[in-house]
Design a protein around this motif. Structure first.
Motif, PDB file in Angstrom:
ATOM      1  N   ARG A 296      -1.429  26.559  15.240  1.00 58.23           N
ATOM      2  CA  ARG A 296      -0.412  27.602  15.393  1.00 58.23           C
ATOM      3  C   ARG A 296       0.234  27.536  16.774  1.00 58.23           C
ATOM      4  N   GLU A 297       1.567  27.605  16.790  1.00 56.57           N
ATOM      5  CA  GLU A 297       2.282  27.534  18.056  1.00 56.57           C
ATOM      6  C   GLU A 297       1.985  28.745  18.931  1.00 56.57           C
ATOM      7  N   ASP A 298       1.920  29.949  18.325  1.00 50.76           N
ATOM      8  CA  ASP A 298       1.655  31.147  19.119  1.00 50.76           C
ATOM      9  C   ASP A 298       0.243  31.131  19.696  1.00 50.76           C
ATOM     10  N   LEU A 299      -0.710  30.576  18.956  1.00 46.38           N
ATOM     11  CA  LEU A 299      -2.070  30.446  19.479  1.00 46.38           C
ATOM     12  C   LEU A 299      -2.108  29.423  20.611  1.00 46.38           C
ATOM     13  N   PHE A 300      -1.344  28.353  20.447  1.00 46.47           N
ATOM     14  CA  PHE A 300      -1.257  27.333  21.499  1.00 46.47           C
ATOM     15  C   PHE A 300      -0.825  27.953  22.820  1.00 46.47           C
ATOM     16  N   TYR A 301       0.224  28.777  22.784  1.00 48.44           N
ATOM     17  CA  TYR A 301       0.722  29.376  24.019  1.00 48.44           C
ATOM     18  C   TYR A 301      -0.253  30.394  24.600  1.00 48.44           C
TER      19      TYR A 301
END
Length: 490
Positions: A296-301
């Motif tokens: 997940r991109e939001d988890l990555f950030y």
């Protein structure tokens, strides 16, 4: 520079007098009357100076000093004592106090003592800064003084006390969990738990329970309530290794947990709140996993706030030998063997090898050598297959490179007819001239050998030096000499 002081004195009048003395020295003073108040202040902030009366209404100043020495040893402490407790004051100095003052004392006596204490504090800070600026060979479980590792150590020092999430990247075997533990140990959460979970080693259907815990009856086999890693790590650090292996559905629950600090156990309805510092790690390229839809991109950030990339062992220069020697010493002691070092050829092979498995592979190989052999020095013949192949290739390359250099000296110095016939005076001159043309100066042969080795090693001077069994400084010194010779000829 303004300094701060915490004055612990139960007498209102003396406290007011000492405060004025200290303010005249441009020191910000906080005055408390009881030991309990002093400990409360010290839990919220740390002064540069602690001026502490030995006899307080609620406790002994010595008890406060002991706690300060354990939790805040950088605070300079000056004890205040009456005539009858000088022996106690001396004991306090042995326990870590900088000095003591005997009542009554005037502004000048206090000023001298305070200035001396602050000067010592400045000197200690300078020494600490100097020590921190030096290359570290050992650091929180790491071994290595290469520039690449010095950068890692510095980053760990900078982020240790922050609550910001850290994302550790690196190939398998580079020491990602060692890095996570170092961040925890250096930081202000060191006294709290460090809980590590490997997301790749836990079955998909169990990992949520491992992280958040479960309630009795939540699934088959859940015979009782069980705390998960989140509960056990409260106040400390939760390390999620191989985070990119986590299922997408669980990633969304983890994201909410990171955002809110709250979670529900599997099979439960009650929300629990914890205070956790998150550290994640992966041996993959996380942004590529995001682009592929696996992460997940939001988890990555959320997790990738402070990235730390651990260098592979092949990029760490002489760290290979430092690690190998330490491992050899450790394993020899464990196995009751007498190994003390590597011979030059073995050391050169260790440095020339690429180490695809990094430090973990090096550990396994050194352990294997120690278990299967018994000698003082490790020799190339003791290496397992991958390193033996490299030793064989290196030997062939060295011999191939050496052949033209050998032929320079003995490559048919005279023609066959000159050997078969008795040479006359003229023939002797021709033979002498031919030999002069074919024999080159020794320094030139040495230069060709060294430059050739450096070229074969793609410009890596330390690697070339190891294969030539000389030190890198020797190569640099000889290169300087050759440059000076070339300049003098021009």
């Amino acid at each position: 520079m303004n300094y701060s002081a915490l004055l612990v004195e139960d007498s209102m009048s003396l406290g007011a007098l000492y405060t004025e003395y200290l303010r005249a020295e441009d020191i910000n003073v906080t005055h408390v009357h009881y030991g309990a108040d002093a400990l409360k202040e010290l839990s919220n902030w740390q002064p540069d100076l602690l001026i502490l009366d030995i006899k307080l209404p609620d406790m002994s100043g010595l008890d406060i000093l002991k706690q300060v020495q354990q939790s805040h040893p950088h605070i300079s402490t000056i004890m205040i004592t009456a005539h009858g407790s000088i022996d106690i004051a001396i004991d306090a100095m042995r326990s870590g106090a900088f000095d003591f003052l005997v009542k009554p004392f005037d502004a000048k006596r206090l000023s001298i003592t305070v200035r001396n204490a602050l000067k010592q504090k400045q000197l200690l800070e300078l020494v600490t800064q100097y020590e921190n600026s030096l290359p570290k060979g050992h650091y929180q479980g790491f071994i290595g003084d290469s520039l690449a590792m010095q950068s890692v150590y510095k980053t760990i020092d900078c982020v240790a006390n922050s609550k910001a999430s850290v994302f550790i990247m690196g190939e398998s075997g580079t020491g990602k969990e060692v890095c996570a533990q170092a961040i925890h140990q250096v930081g202000n959460r060191a006294a709290k738990p460090f809980i590590a979970l490997n997301c790749a080693s836990i079955p998909k259907e169990l990992i949520e329970s491992e992280i958040f815990g479960h309630c009795k009856g939540a699934f088959t086999g859940a015979h009782s309530n069980r705390d998960g890693a989140a509960t056990r790590a409260d106040g400390g650090t939760l390390f999620l290794d191989e985070i990119c292996e986590m299922d997408l559905e669980l990633q969304s629950k983890l994201l909410r947990f990171i955002q809110t600090g709250t979670f529900q156990r599997v099979g439960g309805t009650k929300e629990e709140h914890v205070d956790i510092r998150f550290i994640s790690a992966t041996n993959r390229e996380p942004w590529e996993e995001v682009k592929l839809g696996h992460f997940r991109e939001d988890l990555f950030y959320r997790l990738h706030v402070i990235p730390i990339e651990l260098p592979p062992l092949r990029a760490r220069g002489n760290d290979v030998l430092l690690l190998a020697k330490q491992l050899l010493k450790t394993y020899s002691k464990e196995e009751g063997k007498k190994f003390i070092d590597f011979n030059p050829q073995a050391a050169a092979i260790l440095q020339a090898y690429d180490w695809p498995g990094n430090v973990r592979q090096l550990q396994n190989i050194i352990r294997q050598i120690v278990v299967l052999n018994d000698a003082n020095l490790v020799e190339p013949s003791m290496f397992p297959v991958p390193l033996k192949q490299l030793a064989h290739q290196t030997k062939i390359q060295t011999e191939t490179k050496a052949q033209p250099q050998t032929r320079i000296n003995i490559d048919k110095p005279v023609q066959a007819t000159a050997c078969e016939l008795s040479p006359g005076p003229t023939q002797e001159v021709h033979t002498h001239n031919a030999e002069q043309q074919r024999i080159q100066p020794l320094w030139l042969i040495e230069k060709q050998t060294i430059e050739g080795a450096i070229a074969l090693c793609d410009g890596n001077v330390p690697k070339a030096a190891a294969l030539l069994d000389i030190s890198p400084s020797t190569i640099y010194r000889k290169r300087m000499t050759w440059e000076e010779q070339a300049e003098s000829l021009n």
